[in-house]
Design an enzyme around this catalytic site. Structure first.
Site, mmCIF file in Angstrom:
data_model
loop_
_atom_site.group_PDB
_atom_site.id
_atom_site.type_symbol
_atom_site.label_atom_id
_atom_site.label_comp_id
_atom_site.label_asym_id
_atom_site.label_seq_id
_atom_site.Cartn_x
_atom_site.Cartn_y
_atom_site.Cartn_z
ATOM 1 N N LYS A 60 12.061 -6.647 7.099
ATOM 2 C CA LYS A 60 11.893 -5.297 7.363
ATOM 3 C C LYS A 60 10.906 -5.052 8.439
ATOM 4 C CE LYS A 60 9.709 -2.124 4.766
ATOM 5 N NZ LYS A 60 8.617 -1.366 5.827
ATOM 6 N N ASN A 61 9.675 -5.654 8.253
ATOM 7 C CA ASN A 61 8.727 -5.171 9.240
ATOM 8 C C ASN A 61 8.547 -6.174 10.482
ATOM 9 O OD1 ASN A 61 7.873 -3.444 7.577
ATOM 10 N ND2 ASN A 61 6.328 -4.656 6.399
ATOM 11 N N CYS A 115 1.091 9.271 3.938
ATOM 12 C CA CYS A 115 2.166 9.193 3.036
ATOM 13 C C CYS A 115 1.679 8.645 1.709
ATOM 14 C CB CYS A 115 3.035 7.806 3.477
ATOM 15 S SG CYS A 115 2.183 6.492 3.444
ATOM 16 N N ARG A 124 -3.252 7.075 6.635
ATOM 17 C CA ARG A 124 -2.620 6.163 7.610
ATOM 18 C C ARG A 124 -2.624 6.993 8.995
ATOM 19 N NH1 ARG A 124 2.733 3.762 5.296
ATOM 20 N NH2 ARG A 124 2.336 1.982 6.824
ATOM 21 N N ASP A 141 1.361 -5.838 0.587
ATOM 22 C CA ASP A 141 2.440 -5.389 0.106
ATOM 23 C C ASP A 141 2.912 -6.007 -1.323
ATOM 24 O OD1 ASP A 141 3.659 -4.909 3.616
ATOM 25 O OD2 ASP A 141 2.677 -3.883 2.235
ATOM 26 N N ARG A 171 14.523 1.598 1.031
ATOM 27 C CA ARG A 171 13.933 1.486 2.444
ATOM 28 C C ARG A 171 13.706 0.205 2.783
ATOM 29 N NH1 ARG A 171 8.983 5.663 3.328
ATOM 30 N NH2 ARG A 171 9.020 4.169 5.216
#
Ligand code: EPZ
Length: 418
Positions: A22-23, A117, A122, A305, A397
Site C-alpha cells: 500500500k505504502n 487522525c 500528523r 506499523d 484501507r
C-alpha cells in the site's frame, strides 16, 4: 458497515501470497502527475486507500484505467486544476503527496491540510519547510495549504525529523526542479527506494534512495514508464504474527524477507521458528511464545506499523513485555479493545506494559485505525470463543480481502455485510 466474525483457536496452516505494498503504491500512483505520458503500474493492491488516491487523481484530471487484476494505467495529460479538496484529503493523509508533484509540474498546488487522525496530529511542517527551501511560496488559507513556484530550484535540505511521505513528496518535486537537491536525514523505508526506482525509470536522476542522503538532479521533463510495486512488508508481517499466535505453520510467498529483518529477529526472540528464501518466509511454532521488549523506530528498526500486531502476540506470551512507541503519539488505540478480550496491559505515555495471559476470550470489539484493526483480527484468531470486529472499513484501507487469505489458511473467519 461490514463486520468480521472470527471463531478462534484454529492453528493456521498453508501458503499465502503477499500483495503489492500500500505504502509504495500510493506514491507511485501520485508520480503519474509528473509527466503527460502514460505510467503503467503492476501489483497495485485493491485497497480502500488506493481507491481514495485514484479518486483524488481523477478529480485532478488524471485518466486512470484498471487493466487485469492488479495493473493500472494512468495518464496526466489533461490536468484540469491543482486543488485537492478537504472531502478527499480528510479520509487519507497520504493525499498530501500530490503537493510536491503539482507544484513542480504546474507551479501551483492547493491541498487541504490533512488534519489529525486516530494515531496522532500528523502535521506536514517538514514537507512545507522543504518546499519553501526549494523556492515555493507557502501560504495557509482556510484549512488549505497553497504552494506557488514559477519553477522550483534545487536545494540542500536536512529534514528536522524523519518523514516517509515528506521524503517522497520532496523527492518527487525535486525531479523537475532547476538544479540539484540533496536530502539529508531522509527516510530509508523500502517504499522510498521503490518510488525512486519508478522515478528513475521515468527519466529522473536520483541517487541514494533508501539511505539517509538522497541526491536528485532536476530534469526538464519526465516520460512514461512501467513499474511493479514491491510486496507489502506489513501485510507479510501480519501473517507471520498470525502463524505465531495460532501455533500454526504458514509460508508467505512473493515477499521480500530483507524488508522484515527487525520483525523476524523479534519473532525468533519470542521462540517462534522463521525460515527464509529470497522470496518467501515460513513461520511456525507451538503457540507458546516468550515475552520480549519492543521499541519502534524508523526503518530498518522495528516498524511502527507492526506494533499493534505484535502487541496482540505478546498479550498471550509467557512473561512480560515492554512496548515503546517512538514514532506516533497515540498508537495504542487497540489496547482498550484487547483489554476487553482479557489482555493485561497498562499504558503510561507512549509505553505499554504487557503481562502475558494464557488465553484471550472472544468478544465484540471495534476497529479504530488500520493496524489496530489488524491486531484485533489476530487476537480473535487466537482467542477462545467468537470475536466480532466492527468498523472493518479501517482494515480494508490496508488489507486486500484479508478474510479470504485467512480462510485459505484454515481460519474460521467470515465477513458479514450489514
Ligand atoms: C508513513 O506515514 C506511512 N504511510 C505510515 O503508514 C507509517 O506509519 C509512517 O510512514 C511511519 O513509518 C504512508 O507511507 C502512506 P511520517 P507518514 O511522516 O509519512 C511526524 C499505515 O499504517 N511528522 O514518517 O505520514 C509525524 O507526526 C500508515 O500504513 C511531523 O511532525 O509518517 C509522525 O509522528 C500509518 N511533521 C512522525 O513524524 C511532518 O511534516 C513520522 O511521520 C511529517 C511527519
Amino acid at each position: 458497515m461490514d463486520r468480521l466474525i472470527i471463531r478462534g483457536g484454529v492453528p493456521l496452516r498453508g501458503k499465502v501470497e503477499a500483495g503489492g505494498a500500500k505504502n509504495a503504491a500510493l506514491p507511485a500512483l501520485v508520480a503519474s502527475l509528473l509527466t503527460e505520458e502514460s505510467i503503467r503500474l503492476h501489483r497495485v493492491p485493491q485497497l480502500g486507500d488506493v481507491k481514495t488516491i485514484i479518486g483524488l487523481l481523477d478529480h485532478l484530471g488524471v485518466s486512470v484505467e484498471r487493466g487485469d487484476r492488479d495493473t493500472l494505467s494512468l495518464r496526466a495529460d489533461g490536468i484540469g486544476q491543482c486543488e485537492a479538496p478537504y472531502h478527499l484529503v480528510k479520509t487519507m493523509r497520504a493525499s498530501v503527496l500530490v503537493l510536491g508533484p503539482l507544484a513542480a509540474r504546474f507551479g501551483r498546488a492547493r491541498v487541504s491540510l490533512p488534519g489529525g487522525c486516530a494515531i496522532g496530529p500528523r502535521p506536514i511542517n517538514l514537507h512545507l519547510a522543504a518546499l519553501e527551501k526549494m523556492g515555493a511560496t507557502i501560504s495557509l488559507d482556510g484549512g488549505y495549504v497553497e504552494a506557488k513556484a514559477p519553477r522550483l530550484r534545487g536545494a540542500r535540505i536536512t529534514f528536522d525529523g524523519q518523514t516517509v511521505t515528506g521524503t517522497e513528496n520532496v523527492m518527487m518535486a525535486a525531479t523537475l526542479a532547476d538544479g540539484v537537491t540533496v536530502l539529508e536525514n531522509a527516510a530509508c523505508e523500502p517504499e522510498v527506494a521503490d518510488l525512486a526506482a519508478l522515478l528513475n525509470r521515468m527519466g529522473a536522476r536520483i541517487e541514494g534512495a533508501g539511505t539517509p542522503t538522497i541526491s536528485i538532479e532536476g530534469v526538464q521533463h519526465l516520460h512514461g514508464a512501467e513499474h511493479e510495486v514491491i510486496p507489502d512488508r506489513v501485510e507479510t508481517g501480519t501473517f507471520m504474527v498470525a502463524a505465531a499466535m495460532t501455533g500454526g505453520d504458514v509460508t508467505i510467498n512473493r515477499c521480500l524477507p530483507g524488508h522484515l529483518e527487525a520483525i523476524t529477529e523479534k519473532l525468533r526472540e519470542t521462540g517462534v521458528f522463521v525460515e527464509e528464501t529470497d522470496s518467501s518466509i515460513r513461520v511456525w511454532g507451538d503457540g507458546q511464545v516468550q515475552g520480549v521488549n519492543i521499541r519502534t523506530h524508523p526503518y530498518p528498526g522495528f516498524a511502527t506499523d507492526m506494533q499493534a500486531q505484535f502487541m496482540a502476540l505478546l498479550s498471550i506470551a509467557q512473561g512480560s513485555s515492554v512496548i515503546t512507541e517512538t514514532v506516533f503519539e497515540n498508537r495504542f488505540m487497540h489496547v482498550n479493545e484487547l483489554l476487553r478480550m482479557g489482555a493485561d496491559i497498562k499504558v503510561i505515555g507512549t509505553t505499554a506494559f504487557v503481562h502475558g495471559v494464557p488465553m484471550l476470550s472472544g468478544a465484540p470489539v471495534m476497529a479504530t485505525d488500520l493496524r489496530a484493526s489488524a491486531s484485533l483480527v489476530l487476537a480473535g484468531l487466537a482467542a477462545k470463543g467468537t470475536t466480532t470486529v466492527s468498523r472493518v472499513y479501517h482494515l480494508d484501507r490496508g488489507y486486500e480481502s484479508i478474510e479470504r487469505k485467512l480462510q485459505s489458511l484454515g481460519a474460521g473467519i467470515e465477513r458479514v455485510t450489514e
